[in-house]
Each structure stands twice: as structure tokens, then as C-alpha cells.
Write a protein that holds these residues in place. Structure first.
Motif, mmCIF file in Angstrom:
data_model
loop_
_atom_site.group_PDB
_atom_site.id
_atom_site.type_symbol
_atom_site.label_atom_id
_atom_site.label_comp_id
_atom_site.label_asym_id
_atom_site.label_seq_id
_atom_site.Cartn_x
_atom_site.Cartn_y
_atom_site.Cartn_z
ATOM 1 N N THR A 55 0.832 -1.205 0.000
ATOM 2 C CA THR A 55 0.000 0.000 0.000
ATOM 3 C C THR A 55 0.867 1.256 0.000
ATOM 4 O O THR A 55 0.509 2.260 -0.617
ATOM 5 N N SER A 56 2.016 1.177 0.678
ATOM 6 C CA SER A 56 2.930 2.324 0.674
ATOM 7 C C SER A 56 3.501 2.557 -0.720
ATOM 8 O O SER A 56 3.742 3.693 -1.130
ATOM 9 N N TRP A 57 3.731 1.469 -1.429
ATOM 10 C CA TRP A 57 4.179 1.599 -2.819
ATOM 11 C C TRP A 57 3.082 2.237 -3.663
ATOM 12 O O TRP A 57 3.357 3.048 -4.542
ATOM 13 N N PHE A 58 1.837 1.862 -3.392
ATOM 14 C CA PHE A 58 0.716 2.355 -4.201
ATOM 15 C C PHE A 58 0.281 3.731 -3.699
ATOM 16 O O PHE A 58 -0.826 3.918 -3.195
ATOM 17 N N ALA A 59 1.189 4.701 -3.858
ATOM 18 C CA ALA A 59 0.904 6.055 -3.399
ATOM 19 C C ALA A 59 -0.240 6.678 -4.184
ATOM 20 O O ALA A 59 -0.811 7.693 -3.759
ATOM 21 N N PHE A 60 -0.600 6.077 -5.310
ATOM 22 C CA PHE A 60 -1.709 6.617 -6.096
ATOM 23 C C PHE A 60 -3.040 6.489 -5.344
ATOM 24 O O PHE A 60 -4.054 7.036 -5.782
ATOM 25 N N LEU A 61 -3.035 5.762 -4.236
ATOM 26 C CA LEU A 61 -4.245 5.662 -3.416
ATOM 27 C C LEU A 61 -4.489 6.950 -2.632
ATOM 28 O O LEU A 61 -5.567 7.133 -2.065
ATOM 29 N N GLY A 62 -3.453 7.812 -2.605
ATOM 30 C CA GLY A 62 -3.596 9.081 -1.907
ATOM 31 C C GLY A 62 -2.633 9.178 -0.739
ATOM 32 O O GLY A 62 -2.279 8.161 -0.138
ATOM 33 N N SER A 63 -2.234 10.395 -0.419
ATOM 34 C CA SER A 63 -1.227 10.594 0.627
ATOM 35 C C SER A 63 -1.698 10.149 2.011
ATOM 36 O O SER A 63 -0.891 9.617 2.775
ATOM 37 N N PRO A 64 -2.971 10.338 2.403
ATOM 38 C CA PRO A 64 -3.373 9.876 3.739
ATOM 39 C C PRO A 64 -3.168 8.371 3.933
ATOM 40 O O PRO A 64 -2.679 7.941 4.972
ATOM 41 N N ILE A 65 -3.534 7.585 2.911
ATOM 42 C CA ILE A 65 -3.366 6.134 3.014
ATOM 43 C C ILE A 65 -1.886 5.788 3.120
ATOM 44 O O ILE A 65 -1.476 4.955 3.929
ATOM 45 N N LEU A 66 -1.076 6.441 2.300
ATOM 46 C CA LEU A 66 0.350 6.160 2.328
ATOM 47 C C LEU A 66 0.950 6.490 3.691
ATOM 48 O O LEU A 66 1.731 5.712 4.250
ATOM 49 N N MET A 67 0.577 7.643 4.228
ATOM 50 C CA MET A 67 1.135 8.036 5.529
ATOM 51 C C MET A 67 0.708 7.057 6.619
ATOM 52 O O MET A 67 1.500 6.695 7.501
ATOM 53 N N LEU A 68 -0.542 6.590 6.551
ATOM 54 C CA LEU A 68 -1.026 5.633 7.551
ATOM 55 C C LEU A 68 -0.227 4.337 7.494
ATOM 56 O O LEU A 68 0.297 3.865 8.511
ATOM 57 N N THR A 69 -0.128 3.752 6.321
ATOM 58 C CA THR A 69 0.538 2.449 6.209
ATOM 59 C C THR A 69 2.032 2.577 6.505
ATOM 60 O O THR A 69 2.615 1.718 7.168
#
Lengths: 123, 544
Positions: free
Chosen positions: B70-84
């Protein structure tokens, strides 16, 4: 053995609490800062950054903005903001190029009238 | 495939420029699935701490894979990336700690000591606190679609991970050098290597990324991290081998099925990777071959396990029959002895010297047969796992020397001397089953008298470093060097059959079983044929 299971439950609980806190901070409240490079224009009060490692012969100059995620427009992450300004965003901060703010591979330039407002290809 | 999930097109374009998405999926998804399957299977089949720990390790690993992907898939949006990104380190630390606890409980069969639990918690706590307070990440870099970490805080987990790896290594080496009875040294080495290699793979790839990536993450080196995930199949391979070879977790049928499934999962996931028709056909053919060979392999393993079960069942039945038969034979022998005793004592009436001699011989031979039956009964009990010990603390000197004196008439009758020696003026206390010890030492003295034609037998009890040492030595025919290693095996009788001596060949086997079951050690020494022999028993000293 019961003691070890209780102990492990404590650790798992600790992780769950940390995960919940992170969720509230980053997803729910968006309490983090986004840093992005936005086009730097001739009217800017300071010097602009230039990426010396870019493949372009004349890369577009840019400035760095730091803004709280909750306040950031969508175009910032998409790098499609035209004429982005911090004036209307309270948590926004602009960083211009100076010897203190330069990092490896960057140089300071003064924006020229021929600068294109297109999004800057970043590394 | 991802178009429905893309929230930030810029990051999606950026990602596919940096790394093949198929490689990302291939390194994360099958390894996570394998880990979950393996951990769930073992936990479902076992109900102990090791199984639970293994499940936790595999769950943490799978969770880490999902978070990392999920951290690799930053296209999901910055909030998700920061969480994971923020909770990855904490999950990794949990996995490392659980790996250590698992290794400890797997090898020793017990919980880790309380102080180690507290130490582990203390090591993990700072990362948990920093994560809760959001101190581990400073900001989101929208240019590189990554989170920027607080350098000082994010170096700390690597130090803790290194500590857990070193602790696991030290533990493995110590247990290998002084293995517990429940596990062979080789099994300990395999288990330790499996855990250490798995952790080292994981640790070294993430550390490498951390060293190579400058703090502004301007160069994309995270690609190296994905290779560390292949430590999990290695971990599964080690423990799969342990399960098959050493019946670890007491799982009968596992290795073949799990390995075939794992192989199939890894090959299947190549479809996320390969793009050309030729490669897809080759992958499909590989899958079909794996299915065919795998089925043959699992069937033959099942058959072999079924045969082993049958052999074990027959062996148990044989032991039970031996017990039954021995009891049935003992009753009439006891009756024969009884009547012979009546004749010998003169209870049945006046008898002449010849009759009394005959009665005495019946008594002696009857005693010999009863001893044989007793040995067979003991052996059957041992094989059926029904041996019990009554453990007490007693003075070994008094017990052994009194026992030895009982054999003096027998030695004299054989024309031998019997020397009974005690060098210590004080009691030599040990903790063991006194009756069984008397039985074992009695057997050794009896053997020594039986095998020695001239000279004598010596029985001694002495202190030897922190142990009590009981020694039975003789001037008999000695033991050849090639026979010594087999002496304590079942039905091994050295040269007894040549000497036409009565015996079952299980006395020494039983002696070794009993002595080691009580926490002692027994062995034989001889300077060679014709040079006598020494049988030595050692127990740790007990202080009153």
C-alpha cells in the motif's frame, strides 16, 4: 504460558492503538504536511530552484511549498496547479531558493518571462 | 487493473516508471499468502505456544507485506500512504520479537523468562509511542510520492531488529552446544538458522534501502527492499523440512502438500509478471507439471506415513503381548519355585542331599527366569511409555555399597574378589529413583561377576567435580572398541552368546533408559579385549 499470552495481547493492543492513532491523524484529520514543487514565476519575491539533474536542456524553475494536507488542493499532489499561491491558505509556507535551502542537484535561478507554467518533471 | 483505485494519477505514472508493478505484486502477494497459509495450518493443528507464535509471525509478515504494498501504491492518496508507512516499523518489530519467542518455545518447550518479556516490551515501546504521537514521519513528499521519515527515530527500529537477530543467534548456538533432551542438535540448528536467515533477509534489505536512500528520498532505491521478502519462503522451507524430518509440531502429513501448494502459488503468481504469450504458455505447462508431480509425491508420502503408523501399532501390540505373556509365564514359575523351596527347606518331609541340591538348582534357575521375565516386562513398559519414577534424595554411598555387599556370596562362589570402595567420609546425596538405581547397578555387578573368570570386581562411589560417580569395574574379558558404541542398544550382548551366558540383551538398554530418564549419564569404558571393563554412572550432586 497464560502469562505470555496476556503479555502478547498487550503488545497487540499497543499496535492496534498506534494504528488507530495513525488513522485518526493521517486519514481522518489529515494532520500532516505535504511538500510539493510548484512552478516559480517572474513575479516571485525570491530566487527559484532549478533541477540540475533533469534531462531537459532548460528545466523549468520551481519553488517548494509546504501545506497541511487538510488544506491542500487536489492539484498540488497531481502537480497540475496553475499559479499556485499560499495567500489563501493559512497553513501554507513557501520556500525559495537560498544557500540554506539548496539540496544536492539543485541550483538557484531567477525566474524569467519565458518560464512555462507547465508542471515540472520531478525526479 | 488499478484504474478504479487511482486517486492521484501523478503517483501512478511515477510508480510504473520506477518498478514493474508485476514484480511488486509477485514479491508481496504470494509470500504473504504462503505465510498466512503456513501459519494458519500449523496453529490449527497444534495448540501450544510455538504454534501460536508461528501464526503471529506469519500474520505480522503478511500484514507488513500489505502495508508495504500500500505504501508503494501512493496513487491511493497521501493519507493512506502516511497511515501504512507509519505503522510498518511497529509491525516489523512485533514480527522480530515473536520470532525470538517462537524459537525459544520451539526449542525448549517453555515460555521465555519474564525478564526477557519485559526487555522485549521495553525495546518495542519507544517505536509504539513515537508512532502514536506521529513523530516517526515528518511530511509527505508529493514529488517522489513517499513519506519523509524522522531519521533519528526511524534508525531505532533497525537497532532493535539487530538485537533480536543477535539474541536468536546466541540462543541457537547455546542450545546447540547444550541441547535439551526433547530436541536433536541438528533440529535446533535448522530451526535457529531458519529464523535467523528469515530475519536477516528482511532486516538487510530494509537496512540497505535506509542506507542508500538519502533523506530527501530523491533517488528511488526502495526497489531493493522487495527482495528481502523472499526470506519467508526460505523460513517455510526450513520449518517444512523440520516438520517432515523431525515431526516438529507433531504434524504427520504436511511437508509434501504444503511444499507443492507453495510452489504452485509462486508459479501462478508469475502471471502478474509475464506478458508474452510464449511465457504464459511456459508458465501454464510448469503449473500442470507441478500439479501432476505434486499429486504423486503427496500420495506416496501419505502411504509411507500410513505404513509407519501401522508399524508403530504392531510394535505396541507386540509390547503388550510381551507383557501379557511374561505375566502368564511368571505365575507357573513362581509356583515351581515355591514347591522347590518347600522341598529344599524340608517342609514336605525328609530329603537327601541329592534332592536338596536338585531343589536348590531349581530355585536358582527359577530366579534366573524370573529376572529375564522382569527385564522383558520393564522393556515392554519402556516401549509403551509407561515407566514411572519415584524420585527422592538419598545417600548413594549407603545404597550402592549395601547393594554390592549382597553380591559378595555370589562373587565368592565364582572364585572372584569383590572390592567395595568409598573414598568420601561424607554422604554423597543424589536425587533419583533409588529402586531403579539399585536395579541398574545390581545388573552391572551381576554382569561383571558373570563375565569375569578370574580376578575380581570393584564397586566404588565417589565425588567427581559436581557429580556423584558410581563405578563397577572388573578384570574380565574387556570390550572391543567396535562393540562399545552398540553396548547399550537393545539385544546387544557383546560376547555373551559365545560364552553361553543366560541373558536377554536388554539389561544395559534398560539401564541406560532408566539412568537418563532420571537425569543421569551412563557409559562404558574398556582398554580393549582382555583388559577388563568399567561401567560408570554419574548423577549431579544434590545439596541438602
Amino acid at each position: 504460558m497464560k502469562g505470555t499470552y496476556i503479555f502478547l495481547s498487550l503488545i497487540v493492543s499497543m499496535i492496534l492503538i498506534a494504528a488507530l492513532a495513525s488513522y485518526v491523524r493521517y486519514v481522518h484529520s489529515k494532520l500532516f504536511t505535504i511538500m510539493a514543487d510548484v512552478p516559480c514565476e517572474i513575479t516571485e519575491p525570491g530566487e527559484c530552484f532549478r533541477d540540475d539533474t533533469a534531462v531537459d536542456a532548460s528545466p523549468a524553475p520551481y519553488k517548494k511549498v509546504y501545506v497541511r494536507a487538510a488544506d491542500a488542493p487536489v492539484c498540488l499532489e497531481e502537480h497540475t496547479c496553475a499559479h499556485f499561491s499560499c495567500a489563501t491558505i493559512a497553513s501554507c509556507r513557501v520556500v525559495f531558493c537560498s544557500p540554506d535551502t539548496l539540496t544536492e542537484g539543485e541550483a538557484c535561478v531567477t525566474a524569467s518571462p519565458t518560464v512555462s507554467p507547465e508542471p515540472i518533471p520531478t525526479r | 487493473m488499478f484504474s478504479h483505485f487511482v486517486a492521484v494519477q501523478y503517483c501512478f505514472t511515477y510508480l510504473i516508471d520506477q518498478i514493474p508493478v508485476g514484480l511488486l505484486l509477485y514479491s508481496h502477494v504470494p509470500t504473504a499468502i504462503l505465510a498466512l497459509l503456513f501459519g494458519t495450518y500449523v496453529a490449527a493443528k497444534t495448540h501450544n505456544l510455538s504454534g501460536a507464535m508461528l501464526f503471529l509471525i506469519c500474520t505480522c509478515f503478511a500484514l507488513w507485506c500489505i502495508l508495504d504494498l500500500t505504501s508503494w501504491f501512493a496513487f491511493l492518496g497521501s493519507p493512506i500512504l502516511m497511515l501504512t508507512w507509519s505503522i510498518e516499523d511497529l509491525v516489523a518489530l512485533m514480527m522480530f520479537f515473536c520470532s525470538y519467542i517462537f524459537l525459544y518455545s520451539f526449542v525448549t518447550g517453555t515460555d521465555i523468562p519474564r525478564w526477557q518479556q519485559v526487555a522485549g516490551l521495553a525495546l518495542i515501546m519507544p517505536t509504539a509511542v513515537w508512532t502514536m504521537l506521529g513523530m516517526n514521519l515528518t511530511l509527505y513528499d508529493a514529488n517522489a510520492c513517499v513519506a519523509i521519515e524522522n531519521d533519528m527515530i526511524t534508525q531505532y527500529p533497525y537497532v532493535v531488529e539487530a538485537i533480536f537477530i543477535i539474541a536468536s543467534l546466541i540462543f541457537t548456538v547455546r542450545q546447540y552446544l547444550r541441547p535439551p533432551e526433547r530436541m536433536a542438535p541438528r533440529a535446533i540448528a535448522l530451526a535457529g538458522s531458519g529464523v535467523v536467515l528469515f530475519l536477516a533477509f528482511f532486516f538487510s534489505s530494509t537496512l540497505l534501502v535506509n542506507i542508500l536512500a538519502p533523506s530527501d528520498s530523491s533517488s528511488y532505491v526502495y526497489n531493493y527492499e522487495i527482495y528481502g521478502l523472499f526470506g519467508m519462503p526460505l523460513f517455510i522451507a526450513y520449518f517444512g523440512y523440520l516438520i517432515v524430518r523431525y515431526k516438529a509440531f507433531d504434524l504427520r502429513i504436511f511437508g509434501a502438500q504444503a511444499l507443492v501448494l507453495s510452489l504452485a502459488a509462486i508459479v501462478l503468481s508469475e502471471f502478474a509478471f509475464v506478458t508474452t504469450t510464449t511465457n504464459r504458455i511456459l508458465v501454464s505447462v510448469t503449473l500442470v507439471l507441478i500439479a501432476i508431480v505434486g499429486r504423486m509425491l503427496t500420495r506416496s508420502v501419505k502411504e509411507e506415513i500410513g505404513q509407519r503408523k501401522e508399524i508403530q501399532r504392531l510394535s505396541d501390540e507386540k509390547s503388550e503381548f510381551m507383557t501379557f505373556a511374561s505375566h502368564e509365564i511368571r505365575n507357573p514359575i513362581t509356583a515351581i519355585r515355591g514347591y522347590a523351596s518347600l522341598i529344599y527347606d524340608g517342609t514336605t518331609g525328609e530329603t537327601n542331599a541329592d534332592t536338596r541340591l536338585a531343589a536348590q538348582k531349581i530355585l536358582v534357575r527359577g530366579d534366573d527366569v524370573l529376572s529375564l521375565i522382569a527385564e522383558f516386562l520393564s522393556k515392554s513398559k519402556v516401549e509403551l511409555g509407561k515407566t514411572t519414577y519415584t524420585i527422592t534424595t538419598f545417600d548413594s554411598t549407603a545404597t550402592i555399597l549395601a547393594l554390592a555387599e549382597d553380591f559378595r556370596p555370589h562373587a565368592i562362589a565364582q572364585g572372584l574378589t569383590l572390592e567395595v570402595r568409598n573414598d568420601s567420609p561424607h554422604q554423597i546425596l543424589i536425587t533419583a529413583d533409588e529402586t531403579k538405581l539399585r536395579e541398574v547397578v545390581g545388573n552391572l555387578i551381576d554382569n561383571a561377576i558373570k563375565y569375569t573368570k578370574e580376578g575380581g570386581v570393584k564397586v566404588s562411589v565417589e565425588r567427581h567435580a559436581a557429580s556423584a560417580r558410581i563405578m563397577v569395574s572388573d578384570t574380565g574379558p574387556g570390550i572391543a572398541p567396535d562393540v562399545l558404541p552398540k553396548l547399550f542398544h537393545k539385544f546387544s550382548r557383546a560376547d555373551a552368546q559365545k560364552a553361553n551366558l543366560l541373558g536377554t540383551g536388554v539389561g544395559l538398554y534398560l539401564g541406560k533408559t532408566f539412568i537418563e530418564g532420571m537425569g543421569g549419564h551412563i557409559w562404558a569404558e574398556s582398554d580393549g579385549p582382555g583388559k577388563g571393563s568399567r561401567f560408570i554412572i554419574e548423577f549431579p550432586l544434590t545439596s541438602r
